[in-house]
Design an enzyme around this catalytic site. Structure first.
Site, mmCIF file in Angstrom:
data_model
loop_
_atom_site.group_PDB
_atom_site.id
_atom_site.type_symbol
_atom_site.label_atom_id
_atom_site.label_comp_id
_atom_site.label_asym_id
_atom_site.label_seq_id
_atom_site.Cartn_x
_atom_site.Cartn_y
_atom_site.Cartn_z
ATOM 1 N N VAL A 63 35.430 45.882 42.888
ATOM 2 C CA VAL A 63 35.642 45.788 41.435
ATOM 3 C C VAL A 63 34.407 46.281 40.675
ATOM 4 O O VAL A 63 34.520 47.020 39.689
ATOM 5 C CB VAL A 63 36.008 44.345 41.024
ATOM 6 C CG1 VAL A 63 36.166 44.240 39.516
ATOM 7 C CG2 VAL A 63 37.295 43.913 41.729
ATOM 8 N N GLY A 110 43.176 47.704 50.779
ATOM 9 C CA GLY A 110 42.133 47.044 49.978
ATOM 10 C C GLY A 110 42.661 45.966 49.060
ATOM 11 O O GLY A 110 41.962 45.520 48.160
ATOM 12 N N LYS A 129 44.379 31.378 40.374
ATOM 13 C CA LYS A 129 44.865 32.096 39.192
ATOM 14 C C LYS A 129 45.777 31.217 38.326
ATOM 15 O O LYS A 129 45.704 31.272 37.093
ATOM 16 C CB LYS A 129 45.576 33.379 39.630
ATOM 17 C CG LYS A 129 44.596 34.379 40.260
ATOM 18 C CD LYS A 129 45.323 35.523 40.951
ATOM 19 C CE LYS A 129 44.365 36.531 41.559
ATOM 20 N NZ LYS A 129 45.040 37.481 42.469
ATOM 21 N N GLY A 162 43.139 45.828 43.080
ATOM 22 C CA GLY A 162 42.648 47.194 43.246
ATOM 23 C C GLY A 162 41.492 47.467 42.303
ATOM 24 O O GLY A 162 41.382 46.874 41.220
HETATM 25 N N1 HSE Z 1 43.682 39.623 47.075
HETATM 26 C C1 HSE Z 1 44.086 39.602 45.714
HETATM 27 C C2 HSE Z 1 45.551 40.005 45.652
HETATM 28 C C3 HSE Z 1 43.233 40.556 44.933
HETATM 29 O O1 HSE Z 1 46.100 40.408 46.667
HETATM 30 O O2 HSE Z 1 46.181 39.863 44.614
HETATM 31 C C4 HSE Z 1 43.293 40.395 43.471
HETATM 32 O O3 HSE Z 1 42.908 39.134 43.039
#
Ligand code: HSE
Length: 410
Positions: free
Chosen positions: A12, A182, A200, A297
């Site tokens: 990021v 990724g 989240k 991403g």
């Molecule tokens: N590993 C997380 C996903 C990355 O797959 O959503 C973003 O927070």
């Protein structure tokens, strides 16, 4: 010209540095001045990086530089990200972050610290990758009382479930594809066990309800137990299995959870495929609003980081005040109620009916009894399953059925 620093040149942070460089002129138009990357804090020297000349290893270079007033924290994890953030906010420098672990565990404290020092702590990139959701909920929809926020918050698990539904690809193969692209966390258990989505939904629930619930108190299930036959059973009743984070207010109750759900095809969330995320918000005036886009991403997440950099530089962005939720919030999970998909072996339909009442039997895997139950609380469902298993049945799958939240009157 505004001087910016980035802490952590990983996926990021690297994407953020690239965006600042590539869209330099565009950003000047948005911001009214150039956003000039002055420092990149990293433990590594990164001699191959185009940003190698900006590398510093000591946070004090940034804390003590009066030219830098806004810093992006893309380190991830709790330490040293927490310590650096405290040092910067205490020095009156705004911090924008993609760090969902830090925001979900220390967001209330860090927001209070920012307020006390007249700066901002912004975290659009911590949830939903590039999808603008924190800003719209806190600003554009802030006149509403929210009854529900539900979303597909993890791209890795959504990619895996999408590939399982497409057929032919097992869980492990789909997971390793997601890692190669990724999307997955370094430790994929944070994705597949629901931990990432839990952080989240904690952030989204706090954004909507103003109270930060420690992630350890949020009921969290992942997708490791989902079988291909469950995905097929969902398809047979016009639904898709999705890992949802949900924050729901019903009357005086509030439930926050992460779990796989059967999501009926008439919900926009059921059609969100691959690495994409979507978040549906229900407000008492606006009704349902759904945000959709790339949830992971480098580029997408950098887009959110930079939007906060622009806001902080221009003195904008909503930096709210959160309470830390007390023991009574959320409501005790045993009273959460919804229909369920259940699959058993070692029992016949009659035995299932005796214990669960009027269920709808659906197509399950060979030798299994699969059904959809009416609304039951967590406690009622666990008791009924226990009675059936005492009678010789074996529970193979239990997946909740998603019913979207309260609707305002038409
Ligand atoms: N590993 C997380 C996903 C990355 O797959 O959503 C973003 O927070």
């Amino acid at each position: 010209m505004a001087k910016i620093a980035i802490m952590g040149l990983g996926v990021v942070g690297g994407g953020t540095a690239d965006l600042l460089t590539e869209n330099r002129e565009r950003l000047r138009k948005s911001c009214g001045e150039y956003l000039d990357l002055k420092y990149v804090l990293d433990v590594r020297d990164l001699p191959e990086s185009p940003y190698r000349d900006l590398i510093v290893h000591d946070i004090s270079a940034i804390v003590n530089d009066p030219e830098v007033s806004v810093v992006a924290e893309t380190i991830g994890g709790l330490h040293p990200a927490y310590d650096y953030t405290v040092a910067l906010l205490s020095a009156g420098k705004s911090v924008v972050t993609s760090n969902k672990q830090l925001v979900s565990e220390h967001g209330a404290e860090l927001l209070a610290l920012a307020k006390a020092h007249g700066c901002r702590y912004l975290f659009e990139a911590s949830t939903g990758g590039g999808i603008p959701v924190i800003g719209p909920i806190s600003r554009d929809l802030s006149g509403n009382e929210f009854s529900e926020i539900s979303g597909i918050l993890n791209g890795t698990t959504n990619y895996i479930l999408t590939r399982m539904k497409g057929g032919g690809v097992g869980f492990e193969t789909a997971l390793s594809e997601a890692q190669k692209k990724g999307y997955a966390e370094r430790d994929p258990s944070a994705d597949v066990e629901g931990v990432d989505a839990c952080r989240k939904i904690a952030i989204l629930a706090a954004t909507a309800f103003g109270k930060l619930i420690p992630p350890s108190r949020i009921h969290t299930e992942g997708i490791t137990a989902i079988r291909q036959s469950d995905v097929a059973a969902a398809a047979s009743v016009h639904a898709a299995v999705k890992l949802l984070g949900r924050a729901i207010r019903r009357g005086g109750e509030c439930f926050v959870l992460v779990a796989p759900f059967f999501v009926p095809d008439d919900s926009p969330l059921s059609h969100v495929d691959g690495v994409y995320n979507a978040i549906s918000v229900t407000g008492n005036y606006v009704g349902d609003v759904t945000f959709y886009g790339r949830g992971a991403g480098a580029k997408a997440t950098a887009s959110a980081v930079v939007s906060d950099l622009i806001a902080a530089t221009a003195g904008g962005g909503v930096s709210p005040v959160w309470e830390t939720a007390d023991e009574g919030f959320p409501t005790e999970f045993g009273t959460f109620s919804c229909p369920r998909y259940l699959a058993f072996s070692g029992v016949d339909r009659n035995a299932v009916r005796v214990v669960f009442g009027e269920v709808e039997f659906i197509r399950g895997a060979e030798g299994e009894v699969a059904c959809l139950t009416p609304n039951m609380t967590e406690r009622e469902c666990a008791d009924a399953i226990a009675r059936l298993t005492v009678g010789g049945g074996q529970l193979l799958s239990a997946i909740r059925v998603y019913e979207s939240g309260d609707r305002p009157e038409a």
